[in-house]
Design a protein around this motif. Sequence first.
Motif, short mmCIF file in Angstrom:
data_model
loop_
_atom_site.label_atom_id
_atom_site.label_comp_id
_atom_site.label_asym_id
_atom_site.label_seq_id
_atom_site.Cartn_x
_atom_site.Cartn_y
_atom_site.Cartn_z
N MET A 1 0.85 -1.20 0.00
CA MET A 1 0.00 0.00 0.00
C MET A 1 0.88 1.24 0.00
N VAL A 2 0.46 2.24 -0.78
CA VAL A 2 1.22 3.47 -0.88
C VAL A 2 0.83 4.39 0.25
N GLY A 3 1.81 4.78 1.07
CA GLY A 3 1.51 5.71 2.15
C GLY A 3 0.95 4.98 3.36
N LYS A 4 1.45 5.36 4.53
CA LYS A 4 0.99 4.68 5.74
C LYS A 4 -0.19 5.39 6.38
N ASN A 5 -0.28 6.69 6.20
CA ASN A 5 -1.34 7.46 6.83
C ASN A 5 -2.50 7.63 5.85
N ILE A 6 -3.30 6.57 5.72
CA ILE A 6 -4.42 6.59 4.79
C ILE A 6 -5.64 7.18 5.49
N LYS A 7 -6.17 8.26 4.93
CA LYS A 7 -7.38 8.90 5.48
C LYS A 7 -8.59 8.31 4.77
N VAL A 8 -9.17 7.29 5.42
CA VAL A 8 -10.20 6.48 4.77
C VAL A 8 -11.46 7.29 4.49
N ILE A 9 -11.93 8.07 5.47
CA ILE A 9 -13.21 8.77 5.33
C ILE A 9 -13.21 9.77 4.17
N PRO A 10 -12.20 10.65 4.04
CA PRO A 10 -12.20 11.56 2.88
C PRO A 10 -12.14 10.82 1.54
N ILE A 11 -11.37 9.74 1.48
CA ILE A 11 -11.27 8.97 0.23
C ILE A 11 -12.63 8.40 -0.15
N LEU A 12 -13.30 7.76 0.82
CA LEU A 12 -14.61 7.17 0.54
C LEU A 12 -15.65 8.24 0.24
N THR A 13 -15.55 9.39 0.92
CA THR A 13 -16.49 10.49 0.66
C THR A 13 -16.42 10.93 -0.79
N ALA A 14 -15.21 11.12 -1.29
CA ALA A 14 -15.02 11.54 -2.69
C ALA A 14 -15.59 10.51 -3.66
N LEU A 15 -15.33 9.23 -3.40
CA LEU A 15 -15.80 8.17 -4.29
C LEU A 15 -17.31 8.02 -4.24
N LEU A 16 -17.87 8.04 -3.02
CA LEU A 16 -19.32 7.83 -2.87
C LEU A 16 -20.12 9.00 -3.42
#
Length: 489
Positions: A1-16
């Motif tokens: 995985m690229v990057g250790k500090n993955i901000k899940v909520i913003p990523i999913l917000t953009a996709l959803l």
Amino acid sequence: MVGKNIKVIPILTALLLSAFIGMFSETALNVALTQLMQDLSVTPATIQWLTTGYLLVLGILVPVSGLLLQRFTTRQLFVAALSFLISGTLIAALASVFEVLLIGRVVQAMGTALLIPLMFNTILVVIPPERRGAAMGLIGLIIMSAPAVGPTISGLIVQNLTWNWIFWISLPFLVFALLFGLVYMQNISETSRPKFDVLSILLSTIGFGGIVFGFSSAGEGAGEHGGGWESPRVIVAIVVGVIALVLFSWRQLKMEKPVINLRVFKYPMFTLGLLMVFIAMMIILSSMLLMPMYLQRGLLLTTFATGLIMLPGGIINGGMSLLTGRLFDKYGPKWLVIFGLIIAAVTLWFFSGITTASSIFMIIALHSFLMIGISMVMMPAQTNGLNQLPPEYYPDGTAIMNTLQQVAGAIGTALAVSLLTTRQAAYMQANPGDVTDTDYVAQAMTVGVSGAFKMAAGMAIIGLIVALFIKRVNVSRGKGEAQSDQLPH
């Protein structure tokens, strides 16, 4: 995985957010097709290309999404998907002739073909297996909420504005989603340089494209002179599509690094989950076609009233997706899927008894129960199947799952329309009447729709039999691979 500090909520917000607006603009157009035929001076067979063309692009591009997911970064694919969606929506909003609108729809479909597999693959990468049910339920909420509100808002727009405003309203939200993603989207997986095997991609395009085109054309031409299943173009498209897929599959199994790794089918719960999703998509998409036809041509209701009647079921489906996601995480898929298919089969059987005198309350109740049943099948079966795959197979699994959903939609709607027109014609032949008599035509339409619902009930029963063999995947990972309860630990 690229990057250790993955901000899940913003990523999913953009996709959803992007998926919601994309699905809204796709489904909102369906109830405006009658108005579009008048405004653009085209026939029903021509206007159906707005749907067929969309499905055709998905059927061609989604299969190679697994390759794209490995070759390009998350941000690159997200920006490309949103750029296509924005461009296609703008073209459609500006369209004043059918050809321009069709181009807009095709460009939109290119964006959707990239976005949906990207969203599912991202979930698999950033969410641990034991919590994926809730995450998939959130996807279900978003994806099903759009078709729920789409017809209602579309009905309001068509009655008070022009159909172009369906796209104008979507445009600023897509632009916002792109800007939001540019700020918060992260690269969440490693990229590689898989080889673009031209022959495999050509065979995939001909195979999936031919099958989607063939079945869609059969549905469009059903009941027309020289159309339907007897049409040479339908027969040729399906036969050529099947042959190309056989050759494509053979080539993938022989390649060291295939475009789509068909070895995912050695995982039994993935295969069963895929079959469940295929059947559920046939049921839901054929029903979403039959319902508006029955309400508008059988009960003689307006477009806006049709949207309002279908709204509660869509909202319930979205809410149930969240609930079933959490229940899946706790109890597994088996009983959720079994009870869901029982509810769907019983509901569809009651639907097959509809008449021109059926009450609106009964229709709303049946539609709501059908949505409850389908929501108990889709996400649990899909999540359980994908959970069994090792991480390196995620792009292949999501590509196959999303591709076959498009094929299921084409087959389900084609079978539904064919049965509808056959039953309708048989009724008119047995009961000759005045085809200009609104009540007579409404009765014939209702007879046809009821027959198509019986077919959907049969699909649910077949699904129920298959569901008896589903077992929960053990999400504890040994060598990076989920295990099924029926496989050795």
